[in-house]
Scaffold this motif. Sequence first.
Motif, PDB file in Angstrom:
ATOM      1  N   THR A  35       0.855  -1.196   0.000  1.00 46.76           N
ATOM      2  CA  THR A  35       0.000   0.000   0.000  1.00 46.76           C
ATOM      3  C   THR A  35       0.880   1.231   0.000  1.00 46.76           C
ATOM      4  O   THR A  35       2.100   1.144   0.184  1.00 46.76           O
ATOM      5  CB  THR A  35      -0.923   0.030   1.228  1.00 46.76           C
ATOM      6  N   SER A  36       0.235   2.367  -0.186  1.00 44.53           N
ATOM      7  CA  SER A  36       0.998   3.620  -0.275  1.00 44.53           C
ATOM      8  C   SER A  36       1.123   4.271   1.117  1.00 44.53           C
ATOM      9  O   SER A  36       0.340   4.024   2.031  1.00 44.53           O
ATOM     10  CB  SER A  36       0.292   4.603  -1.217  1.00 44.53           C
ATOM     11  N   LEU A  37       2.133   5.099   1.224  1.00 42.84           N
ATOM     12  CA  LEU A  37       2.358   5.840   2.474  1.00 42.84           C
ATOM     13  C   LEU A  37       1.240   6.821   2.749  1.00 42.84           C
ATOM     14  O   LEU A  37       0.880   7.087   3.922  1.00 42.84           O
ATOM     15  CB  LEU A  37       3.700   6.578   2.385  1.00 42.84           C
ATOM     16  N   GLN A  38       0.630   7.359   1.700  1.00 42.12           N
ATOM     17  CA  GLN A  38      -0.450   8.337   1.883  1.00 42.12           C
ATOM     18  C   GLN A  38      -1.646   7.718   2.584  1.00 42.12           C
ATOM     19  O   GLN A  38      -2.261   8.328   3.463  1.00 42.12           O
ATOM     20  CB  GLN A  38      -0.874   8.888   0.511  1.00 42.12           C
ATOM     21  N   LEU A  39      -1.995   6.473   2.241  1.00 43.72           N
ATOM     22  CA  LEU A  39      -3.125   5.811   2.910  1.00 43.72           C
ATOM     23  C   LEU A  39      -2.827   5.576   4.399  1.00 43.72           C
ATOM     24  O   LEU A  39      -3.721   5.714   5.251  1.00 43.72           O
ATOM     25  CB  LEU A  39      -3.419   4.483   2.212  1.00 43.72           C
ATOM     26  N   VAL A  40      -1.592   5.223   4.707  1.00 44.75           N
ATOM     27  CA  VAL A  40      -1.219   5.026   6.118  1.00 44.75           C
ATOM     28  C   VAL A  40      -1.325   6.338   6.884  1.00 44.75           C
ATOM     29  O   VAL A  40      -1.834   6.385   8.025  1.00 44.75           O
ATOM     30  CB  VAL A  40       0.197   4.457   6.213  1.00 44.75           C
ATOM     31  N   GLU A  41      -0.870   7.421   6.285  1.00 46.41           N
ATOM     32  CA  GLU A  41      -0.964   8.732   6.955  1.00 46.41           C
ATOM     33  C   GLU A  41      -2.413   9.152   7.150  1.00 46.41           C
ATOM     34  O   GLU A  41      -2.772   9.772   8.171  1.00 46.41           O
ATOM     35  CB  GLU A  41      -0.201   9.779   6.146  1.00 46.41           C
ATOM     36  N   ASN A  42      -3.289   8.834   6.182  1.00 53.51           N
ATOM     37  CA  ASN A  42      -4.716   9.142   6.339  1.00 53.51           C
ATOM     38  C   ASN A  42      -5.310   8.372   7.531  1.00 53.51           C
ATOM     39  O   ASN A  42      -6.134   8.906   8.295  1.00 53.51           O
ATOM     40  CB  ASN A  42      -5.466   8.801   5.068  1.00 53.51           C
ATOM     41  N   LYS A  43      -4.905   7.109   7.678  1.00 55.23           N
ATOM     42  CA  LYS A  43      -5.400   6.317   8.806  1.00 55.23           C
ATOM     43  C   LYS A  43      -4.890   6.879  10.149  1.00 55.23           C
ATOM     44  O   LYS A  43      -5.617   6.867  11.152  1.00 55.23           O
ATOM     45  CB  LYS A  43      -4.972   4.858   8.644  1.00 55.23           C
ATOM     46  N   GLN A  44      -3.659   7.351  10.158  1.00 54.24           N
ATOM     47  CA  GLN A  44      -3.134   7.965  11.382  1.00 54.24           C
ATOM     48  C   GLN A  44      -3.901   9.244  11.738  1.00 54.24           C
ATOM     49  O   GLN A  44      -4.206   9.483  12.924  1.00 54.24           O
ATOM     50  CB  GLN A  44      -1.645   8.284  11.193  1.00 54.24           C
ATOM     51  N   ALA A  45      -4.231  10.052  10.761  1.00 53.20           N
ATOM     52  CA  ALA A  45      -5.009  11.264  11.012  1.00 53.20           C
ATOM     53  C   ALA A  45      -6.403  10.922  11.527  1.00 53.20           C
ATOM     54  O   ALA A  45      -6.954  11.603  12.409  1.00 53.20           O
ATOM     55  CB  ALA A  45      -5.093  12.098   9.743  1.00 53.20           C
ATOM     56  N   LEU A  46      -7.000   9.866  10.969  1.00 59.85           N
ATOM     57  CA  LEU A  46      -8.326   9.448  11.429  1.00 59.85           C
ATOM     58  C   LEU A  46      -8.284   8.980  12.877  1.00 59.85           C
ATOM     59  O   LEU A  46      -9.219   9.259  13.651  1.00 59.85           O
ATOM     60  CB  LEU A  46      -8.837   8.330  10.515  1.00 59.85           C
ATOM     61  N   VAL A  47      -7.212   8.303  13.268  1.00 61.77           N
ATOM     62  CA  VAL A  47      -7.072   7.859  14.667  1.00 61.77           C
ATOM     63  C   VAL A  47      -7.002   9.070  15.578  1.00 61.77           C
ATOM     64  O   VAL A  47      -7.668   9.133  16.651  1.00 61.77           O
ATOM     65  CB  VAL A  47      -5.830   6.970  14.816  1.00 61.77           C
ATOM     66  N   ARG A  48      -6.208  10.082  15.205  1.00 61.98           N
ATOM     67  CA  ARG A  48      -6.091  11.278  16.030  1.00 61.98           C
ATOM     68  C   ARG A  48      -7.428  12.028  16.116  1.00 61.98           C
ATOM     69  O   ARG A  48      -7.781  12.596  17.155  1.00 61.98           O
ATOM     70  CB  ARG A  48      -4.992  12.192  15.472  1.00 61.98           C
ATOM     71  N   GLN A  49      -8.193  12.004  15.038  1.00 55.09           N
ATOM     72  CA  GLN A  49      -9.498  12.658  15.033  1.00 55.09           C
ATOM     73  C   GLN A  49     -10.433  11.985  16.036  1.00 55.09           C
ATOM     74  O   GLN A  49     -11.122  12.660  16.811  1.00 55.09           O
ATOM     75  CB  GLN A  49     -10.088  12.602  13.630  1.00 55.09           C
ATOM     76  N   TYR A  50     -10.462  10.662  16.022  1.00 54.82           N
ATOM     77  CA  TYR A  50     -11.337   9.940  16.951  1.00 54.82           C
ATOM     78  C   TYR A  50     -10.839  10.066  18.397  1.00 54.82           C
ATOM     79  O   TYR A  50     -11.650  10.047  19.340  1.00 54.82           O
ATOM     80  CB  TYR A  50     -11.446   8.478  16.543  1.00 54.82           C
ATOM     81  N   GLN A  51      -9.539  10.162  18.572  1.00 54.55           N
ATOM     82  CA  GLN A  51      -9.013  10.373  19.925  1.00 54.55           C
ATOM     83  C   GLN A  51      -9.510  11.713  20.495  1.00 54.55           C
ATOM     84  O   GLN A  51      -9.894  11.805  21.664  1.00 54.55           O
ATOM     85  CB  GLN A  51      -7.485  10.345  19.904  1.00 54.55           C
ATOM     86  N   ALA A  52      -9.495  12.772  19.655  1.00 58.64           N
ATOM     87  CA  ALA A  52     -10.009  14.074  20.083  1.00 58.64           C
ATOM     88  C   ALA A  52     -11.502  13.998  20.389  1.00 58.64           C
ATOM     89  O   ALA A  52     -11.989  14.591  21.366  1.00 58.64           O
ATOM     90  CB  ALA A  52      -9.724  15.122  19.015  1.00 58.64           C
ATOM     91  N   ALA A  53     -12.248  13.287  19.554  1.00 59.70           N
ATOM     92  CA  ALA A  53     -13.683  13.148  19.785  1.00 59.70           C
ATOM     93  C   ALA A  53     -13.964  12.428  21.100  1.00 59.70           C
ATOM     94  O   ALA A  53     -14.864  12.809  21.866  1.00 59.70           O
ATOM     95  CB  ALA A  53     -14.329  12.406  18.618  1.00 59.70           C
ATOM     96  N   VAL A  54     -13.184  11.369  21.374  1.00 59.60           N
ATOM     97  CA  VAL A  54     -13.380  10.631  22.634  1.00 59.60           C
ATOM     98  C   VAL A  54     -13.057  11.516  23.835  1.00 59.60           C
ATOM     99  O   VAL A  54     -13.776  11.511  24.855  1.00 59.60           O
ATOM    100  CB  VAL A  54     -12.503   9.360  22.632  1.00 59.60           C
ATOM    101  N   GLN A  55     -11.999  12.316  23.725  1.00 61.44           N
ATOM    102  CA  GLN A  55     -11.646  13.206  24.834  1.00 61.44           C
ATOM    103  C   GLN A  55     -12.742  14.234  25.081  1.00 61.44           C
ATOM    104  O   GLN A  55     -13.077  14.544  26.239  1.00 61.44           O
ATOM    105  CB  GLN A  55     -10.313  13.890  24.535  1.00 61.44           C
ATOM    106  N   ALA A  56     -13.320  14.789  23.994  1.00 62.90           N
ATOM    107  CA  ALA A  56     -14.419  15.733  24.147  1.00 62.90           C
ATOM    108  C   ALA A  56     -15.642  15.052  24.761  1.00 62.90           C
ATOM    109  O   ALA A  56     -16.343  15.631  25.600  1.00 62.90           O
ATOM    110  CB  ALA A  56     -14.761  16.360  22.803  1.00 62.90           C
ATOM    111  N   ASP A  57     -15.892  13.838  24.346  1.00 65.11           N
ATOM    112  CA  ASP A  57     -17.034  13.093  24.913  1.00 65.11           C
ATOM    113  C   ASP A  57     -16.845  12.842  26.409  1.00 65.11           C
ATOM    114  O   ASP A  57     -17.807  12.907  27.190  1.00 65.11           O
ATOM    115  CB  ASP A  57     -17.205  11.769  24.181  1.00 65.11           C
TER     116      ASP A  57
END
Length: 415
Positions: free
Chosen positions: A172-194
């Motif tokens: 797979t490409s590095l760009q897809l891995v970076e997108n998955k890492q950004a999505l993890v950080r997004q959900y981490q922020a959402a969980v903290q806000a929750d």
Amino acid sequence: MIPSDYMAPKSKPTASNSVTLAISLWSWFKAHPKFMVVLILLVLVFVVNRFNHRADEINAANQSALALNAAKPVVVAPVVQDKFQLYLFGLGVVTPSNIVEVRSRVEGQLLSLSFDEGQIVKAGDLLAQIDPLPFDVQLKLAKGQLLLDQTLLNKAHEDLARYQKLLKQDSTSLQLVENKQALVRQYQAAVQADQGRVTNAEMQLSFASIKAPIGGRLGFRQVDAGNIVRTSDPKGIVTLTQLDPISVLFSIPEDNLPPVLNLLSQPEPVSVELFDRNLQQKIAQGRLLAVDNQIDPTTGTIKLKAEFANSDGSLFANQFVNVRMALATEPQAILLPTSAIQRGSLGTFVYVVKGDQTVSIQPIQIAASQGEISMIRSGVSIGDKVVTEGADQLREGSAVKIVVPEKTQTPKGGL
């Protein structure tokens, strides 16, 4: 007495005329003997009255002299040496250590009040209950959103781990891995806000149960059950005052401030006592807590604060009390009753009874006075007998007779 029909000569009186007048009067009185008798009686009455008046004056003078030289009855007291306690007195106002206006921290319908007016409560006791249902709903919604975002975060972690594995296999490409890492950080922020929303909802729900922040006595309720309460309401639900321990504010003259500050700098607590309005019954005993930071320029006084235990509730908020604070102690002071001290043109003095039962005027210097007892700096010695009653009749050298009152008092230091 000259008869009305007698005619005096109109010529200027001379020596011969006077003799002639006297002869004429004598001849007239001989011719009228009744008038002669009346005249003699009048002269006798005048002489007798004059003699009696003079005798009365002589008797009065003799009695005054006897009274002046007679021994005057007096009451005496000895000059003693004893401990003398100097106090400061003031009028104080009982002030609660803390006053809390209990308010609602959330808006809602007041379901119930769990206290009686005037009740003594402890910190943490339930006072009122606001409808918790809306806050419970908000808590459930926050928890549900937290669960959803936590599930998405877990799924994002699994996807990221899989793509990182494929990247190592160059599948797979590095760009897809970076997108998955950004999505993890997004959900981490959402969980903290929750999590924050859940905490806030739990806090709002806890605020629906209004509890006593401190222990003390409750006042009258300001709102009835069934009303909608808001945080912006001008009045709270009830007022709570802390009565144990309790404080008393009182004022002292600014001249007494230096010794008070000196006492506060010592490690031992400064004793303060409270008395009733007659200064007869002691209500409480405590300690001096603090001195205000400025003097009142209009009265020349400064406020002091004392603290007292009040477990029995004998002190009440805004109650007026008499305050007595120990200022200094003289262990070997020369003391005499304040009633023995006289003031006049000679200054301050006392009448001292000598061995021959006469009095002498003895000037003194007063160090301090405390009620019925005064501490003397100089002028008298221990054992001297000073006049406490009957001094208004005395002068230097007056003879006295010592009488014993029904109840004698020996001066002791302080009150």
